[in-house]
Design a protein around this motif. Sequence first.
Motif, PDB file in Angstrom:
ATOM      1  N   ALA A   1       1.508  -7.988  -0.505  1.00 29.99           N
ATOM      2  CA  ALA A   1       2.068  -6.790  -0.704  1.00 29.99           C
ATOM      3  C   ALA A   1       1.805  -6.479  -2.528  1.00 29.99           C
ATOM      4  O   ALA A   1       1.278  -5.424  -2.528  1.00 29.99           O
ATOM      5  N   THR A   2       1.765  -7.480  -3.169  1.00 33.96           N
ATOM      6  CA  THR A   2       1.494  -7.456  -4.427  1.00 33.96           C
ATOM      7  C   THR A   2      -0.068  -7.049  -4.750  1.00 33.96           C
ATOM      8  O   THR A   2      -0.527  -6.193  -5.516  1.00 33.96           O
ATOM      9  N   VAL A   3      -0.884  -7.831  -4.114  1.00 28.82           N
ATOM     10  CA  VAL A   3      -2.166  -7.725  -4.067  1.00 28.82           C
ATOM     11  C   VAL A   3      -2.597  -6.135  -3.647  1.00 28.82           C
ATOM     12  O   VAL A   3      -3.268  -5.312  -4.124  1.00 28.82           O
ATOM     13  N   ALA A   4      -2.021  -5.825  -2.571  1.00 24.36           N
ATOM     14  CA  ALA A   4      -2.396  -4.462  -1.952  1.00 24.36           C
ATOM     15  C   ALA A   4      -1.700  -3.398  -2.826  1.00 24.36           C
ATOM     16  O   ALA A   4      -2.538  -2.292  -3.206  1.00 24.36           O
ATOM     17  N   TYR A   5      -0.641  -3.615  -3.489  1.00 24.97           N
ATOM     18  CA  TYR A   5       0.008  -2.542  -4.440  1.00 24.97           C
ATOM     19  C   TYR A   5      -0.907  -2.442  -5.495  1.00 24.97           C
ATOM     20  O   TYR A   5      -1.206  -1.231  -5.828  1.00 24.97           O
ATOM     21  N   TYR A   6      -1.277  -3.347  -6.173  1.00 20.55           N
ATOM     22  CA  TYR A   6      -2.406  -3.484  -7.339  1.00 20.55           C
ATOM     23  C   TYR A   6      -3.649  -2.806  -7.081  1.00 20.55           C
ATOM     24  O   TYR A   6      -4.381  -2.156  -7.832  1.00 20.55           O
ATOM     25  N   CYS A   7      -4.079  -3.080  -6.008  1.00 14.73           N
ATOM     26  CA  CYS A   7      -5.456  -2.673  -5.359  1.00 14.73           C
ATOM     27  C   CYS A   7      -5.348  -1.032  -5.178  1.00 14.73           C
ATOM     28  O   CYS A   7      -6.527  -0.451  -5.670  1.00 14.73           O
ATOM     29  N   VAL A   8      -4.528  -0.785  -4.507  1.00 14.45           N
ATOM     30  CA  VAL A   8      -4.303   0.906  -4.383  1.00 14.45           C
ATOM     31  C   VAL A   8      -4.057   1.498  -5.824  1.00 14.45           C
ATOM     32  O   VAL A   8      -4.751   2.664  -6.078  1.00 14.45           O
TER      33      VAL A   8
ATOM     34  N   THR B   1       0.831  -1.277   0.049  1.00 15.66           N
ATOM     35  CA  THR B   1       0.104   0.018  -0.006  1.00 15.66           C
ATOM     36  C   THR B   1       0.873   1.382  -0.062  1.00 15.66           C
ATOM     37  O   THR B   1       0.691   2.289  -0.655  1.00 15.66           O
ATOM     38  N   ALA B   2       1.748   1.258   0.877  1.00 16.67           N
ATOM     39  CA  ALA B   2       2.690   2.590   1.090  1.00 16.67           C
ATOM     40  C   ALA B   2       3.393   2.629  -0.129  1.00 16.67           C
ATOM     41  O   ALA B   2       3.530   3.863  -0.752  1.00 16.67           O
ATOM     42  N   THR B   3       3.991   1.659  -0.980  1.00 23.69           N
ATOM     43  CA  THR B   3       4.743   1.812  -2.185  1.00 23.69           C
ATOM     44  C   THR B   3       3.886   2.259  -3.269  1.00 23.69           C
ATOM     45  O   THR B   3       4.143   3.230  -3.939  1.00 23.69           O
ATOM     46  N   SER B   4       2.642   1.762  -3.332  1.00 23.74           N
ATOM     47  CA  SER B   4       1.784   2.397  -4.473  1.00 23.74           C
ATOM     48  C   SER B   4       1.301   3.835  -4.227  1.00 23.74           C
ATOM     49  O   SER B   4       1.075   4.584  -5.092  1.00 23.74           O
TER      50      SER B   4
ATOM     51  N   LEU C   1      14.494  -5.337   2.325  1.00 24.80           N
ATOM     52  CA  LEU C   1      13.826  -4.632   3.342  1.00 24.80           C
ATOM     53  C   LEU C   1      12.625  -4.723   3.658  1.00 24.80           C
ATOM     54  O   LEU C   1      12.030  -4.654   4.764  1.00 24.80           O
ATOM     55  N   ALA C   2      11.740  -4.789   2.870  1.00 25.14           N
ATOM     56  CA  ALA C   2      10.306  -4.589   2.900  1.00 25.14           C
ATOM     57  C   ALA C   2       9.608  -5.957   3.569  1.00 25.14           C
ATOM     58  O   ALA C   2       8.917  -6.048   4.542  1.00 25.14           O
ATOM     59  N   VAL C   3       9.754  -7.080   2.639  1.00 22.60           N
ATOM     60  CA  VAL C   3       8.923  -8.159   3.322  1.00 22.60           C
ATOM     61  C   VAL C   3       9.665  -9.330   3.447  1.00 22.60           C
ATOM     62  O   VAL C   3       9.598  -9.746   4.622  1.00 22.60           O
TER      63      VAL C   3
ATOM     64  N   ALA D   1      11.153   8.729  -2.711  1.00 22.22           N
ATOM     65  CA  ALA D   1      10.724   7.719  -2.175  1.00 22.22           C
ATOM     66  C   ALA D   1      10.290   6.620  -2.871  1.00 22.22           C
ATOM     67  O   ALA D   1      10.437   5.412  -2.805  1.00 22.22           O
ATOM     68  N   SER D   2       9.489   6.909  -3.788  1.00 27.91           N
ATOM     69  CA  SER D   2       9.115   5.892  -4.812  1.00 27.91           C
ATOM     70  C   SER D   2      10.217   5.450  -5.740  1.00 27.91           C
ATOM     71  O   SER D   2      10.142   3.848  -5.938  1.00 27.91           O
ATOM     72  N   LEU D   3      11.420   6.095  -6.072  1.00 28.14           N
ATOM     73  CA  LEU D   3      12.635   5.323  -6.828  1.00 28.14           C
ATOM     74  C   LEU D   3      13.205   4.460  -5.606  1.00 28.14           C
ATOM     75  O   LEU D   3      13.763   3.520  -6.263  1.00 28.14           O
ATOM     76  N   LEU D   4      13.158   4.658  -4.338  1.00 28.84           N
ATOM     77  CA  LEU D   4      13.829   3.788  -3.608  1.00 28.84           C
ATOM     78  C   LEU D   4      12.694   2.811  -3.111  1.00 28.84           C
ATOM     79  O   LEU D   4      13.756   1.580  -2.728  1.00 28.84           O
ATOM     80  N   LEU D   5      11.446   2.704  -2.941  1.00 28.84           N
ATOM     81  CA  LEU D   5      10.745   1.756  -2.545  1.00 28.84           C
ATOM     82  C   LEU D   5      10.320   0.846  -3.474  1.00 28.84           C
ATOM     83  O   LEU D   5      10.165  -0.451  -3.399  1.00 28.84           O
TER      84      LEU D   5
END
Length: 174
Positions: free
Chosen positions: A91-98, A19-22, A64-66, A51-55
């Motif tokens: 994380a993939t599901v959350a990213y694409y849902c957002v 979610t944060a990355t998206s 780092l993340a998961v 932040a987007s380029l790093l995350l």
Amino acid sequence: MKVIRGAAGALALGAGFGTATSLVKEVSYGMAGSPLVDVGWAWVVKVAEVASLLLDVGWAWAALAVAVAVGWLVGACTRGAVAGVLALIVATVAYYCVESALGGQPLAWQWRVMLHWWLASLLFGPVLGAVGAVIRHPGVIGLLARLYEVDLILHRRRPETVAAMLTEAGFMTW
């Protein structure tokens, strides 16, 4: 009880990171022509760009993340492997849902891309989760796991690369 806490932690960390990355990606790209930029909030967009380029790169997701972080949290090698997969998939599901919600696209359009990343999660999640689980171990195995983590972080983002990203985003570099 440890298994349930580990699974819940993996799901929460994965969902939070996706979610944060998206969100950061959407802020960095979606607000470039926003009226907020004209009234002095351009710095928010620049911070979001960095932040987007790093995350939103593979090493951040993996190390780092998961996967490695979740493996470290659950502690046992087998649980770490399972938690790594769970965290990456969620994380993939959350990213694409957002991304779908903020981008105005139906989630159904994202299934093919999500399937691609779920397969990668099934392939790399167990290894990265197991590495995270053995980081705390003393001896050679723990040392190798810690060195692997440092290698993921340092050699995937060299200082000159970070400096170039900051310069592209409009920040002064050191």
